[in-house]
Enzyme design. Sequence first.
Site, mmCIF file in Angstrom:
data_model
loop_
_atom_site.group_PDB
_atom_site.id
_atom_site.type_symbol
_atom_site.label_atom_id
_atom_site.label_comp_id
_atom_site.label_asym_id
_atom_site.label_seq_id
_atom_site.Cartn_x
_atom_site.Cartn_y
_atom_site.Cartn_z
ATOM 1 N N LYS A 217 0.838 -1.208 0.000
ATOM 2 C CA LYS A 217 0.000 0.000 0.000
ATOM 3 C C LYS A 217 0.869 1.254 0.000
ATOM 4 O O LYS A 217 1.960 1.279 0.571
ATOM 5 C CB LYS A 217 -0.948 -0.017 1.203
ATOM 6 C CG LYS A 217 -2.069 -1.072 1.073
ATOM 7 C CD LYS A 217 -3.316 -0.573 0.368
ATOM 8 C CE LYS A 217 -4.217 -1.690 -0.138
ATOM 9 N NZ LYS A 217 -5.255 -2.135 0.774
ATOM 10 N N ARG A 253 -4.215 -10.167 3.223
ATOM 11 C CA ARG A 253 -4.354 -10.135 1.758
ATOM 12 C C ARG A 253 -3.055 -9.565 1.198
ATOM 13 O O ARG A 253 -2.761 -8.387 1.396
ATOM 14 C CB ARG A 253 -5.568 -9.252 1.405
ATOM 15 C CG ARG A 253 -5.919 -9.247 -0.062
ATOM 16 C CD ARG A 253 -7.142 -8.382 -0.313
ATOM 17 N NE ARG A 253 -7.497 -8.410 -1.713
ATOM 18 C CZ ARG A 253 -6.951 -7.641 -2.636
ATOM 19 N NH1 ARG A 253 -6.033 -6.752 -2.303
ATOM 20 N NH2 ARG A 253 -7.329 -7.744 -3.900
HETATM 21 C C1 9MG Z 1 -9.595 -5.352 -3.447
HETATM 22 N N1 9MG Z 1 -8.773 -4.837 -2.365
HETATM 23 C C2 9MG Z 1 -7.727 -3.968 -2.472
HETATM 24 N N2 9MG Z 1 -7.240 -3.672 -1.259
HETATM 25 C C3 9MG Z 1 -7.992 -4.376 -0.364
HETATM 26 C C4 9MG Z 1 -8.004 -4.483 1.032
HETATM 27 O O1 9MG Z 1 -7.170 -3.788 1.784
HETATM 28 N N3 9MG Z 1 -8.920 -5.290 1.616
HETATM 29 C C5 9MG Z 1 -9.814 -5.986 0.859
HETATM 30 N N4 9MG Z 1 -10.712 -6.770 1.499
HETATM 31 N N5 9MG Z 1 -9.854 -5.914 -0.485
HETATM 32 C C6 9MG Z 1 -8.969 -5.120 -1.075
#
Ligand code: 9MG
Length: 272
Positions: A217, A253
């Site tokens: 990020k 994720r």
């Molecule tokens: C699709 N997507 C992109 N960033 C994300 C995040 O931080 N969480 C979730 N659930 N989906 C995300």
Amino acid sequence: MSGPLEERFPRPSVMGVVNVTPDSFSDGGVNFRPADAVASARRMAEEGAAIVDFGGESTRPGSEAVSVDEELRRVVPVLEELAGEMPVSIDTAKSEVARRAIELGAELVNDVTALRGDPGLAEVVASSDVYLCLMHMQGEPRTMQDEPTYEDVAAEVASFLEERLAFAVDAGIPEDRICLDPGFGFGKTVDQNFELLGRLGEIVALGRPVLVGLSRKRSLGRILGDPDATTGPLSASLAAAVEAYERGAAIFRVHDVREHVEALTVAAAVPR
Ligand code: 9MG
């Protein structure tokens, strides 16, 4: 029929990210071709991903929405190829895309709009036995980073997720199939993201497993000193994931599966 989400995804579980999009900052569109997406997913499964999340619409800051047909064109060939081979999640807010993905074997619907995007999505999830991730976002991807404003970011995100959880349960989705996500980077400044990470325990206290997406990020690149960063490096992603784990996060994720599995295995081995 599978069991409660917390049993299916013990802490820590890693979710691999495969963006079947041409315009993602985080992976530069490397998985836009179906064959590349399939190969990446197979590698992630081998590296220890508990599930792989496929998305056909970019949600990066500034991105435009795509049509249902376009999203289906992107993800369906990939899911058809992988059906039954590995656990799959669909990153979508569209009921038609979720319905098709579930038919093809998707086990989890990852909805960044928390059931606010498409009024038909709750019914699609409720009428199947899939898991659901409800994520917080202030605004919408095209404009969400313009000027995110909160009085108290952690309290507001917690209260939003509590309300969306109640909404989902009212719509017939069993609570034990739902996880919550504070939505790092979705309508939040660098300071707000770090405040939220520090106070992640307030989201965990809602009583449902917490999924976090901190991998690559932009806030991570910016805290390292580049005010224009659009992504963050692996080293920073791992540090953030371990901090989230320490505060109770369950599902991670991530783009770099092997490295996160290793870092989180070490974090989990520390007695507490
Ligand atoms: C699709 N997507 C992109 N960033 C994300 C995040 O931080 N969480 C979730 N659930 N989906 C995300």
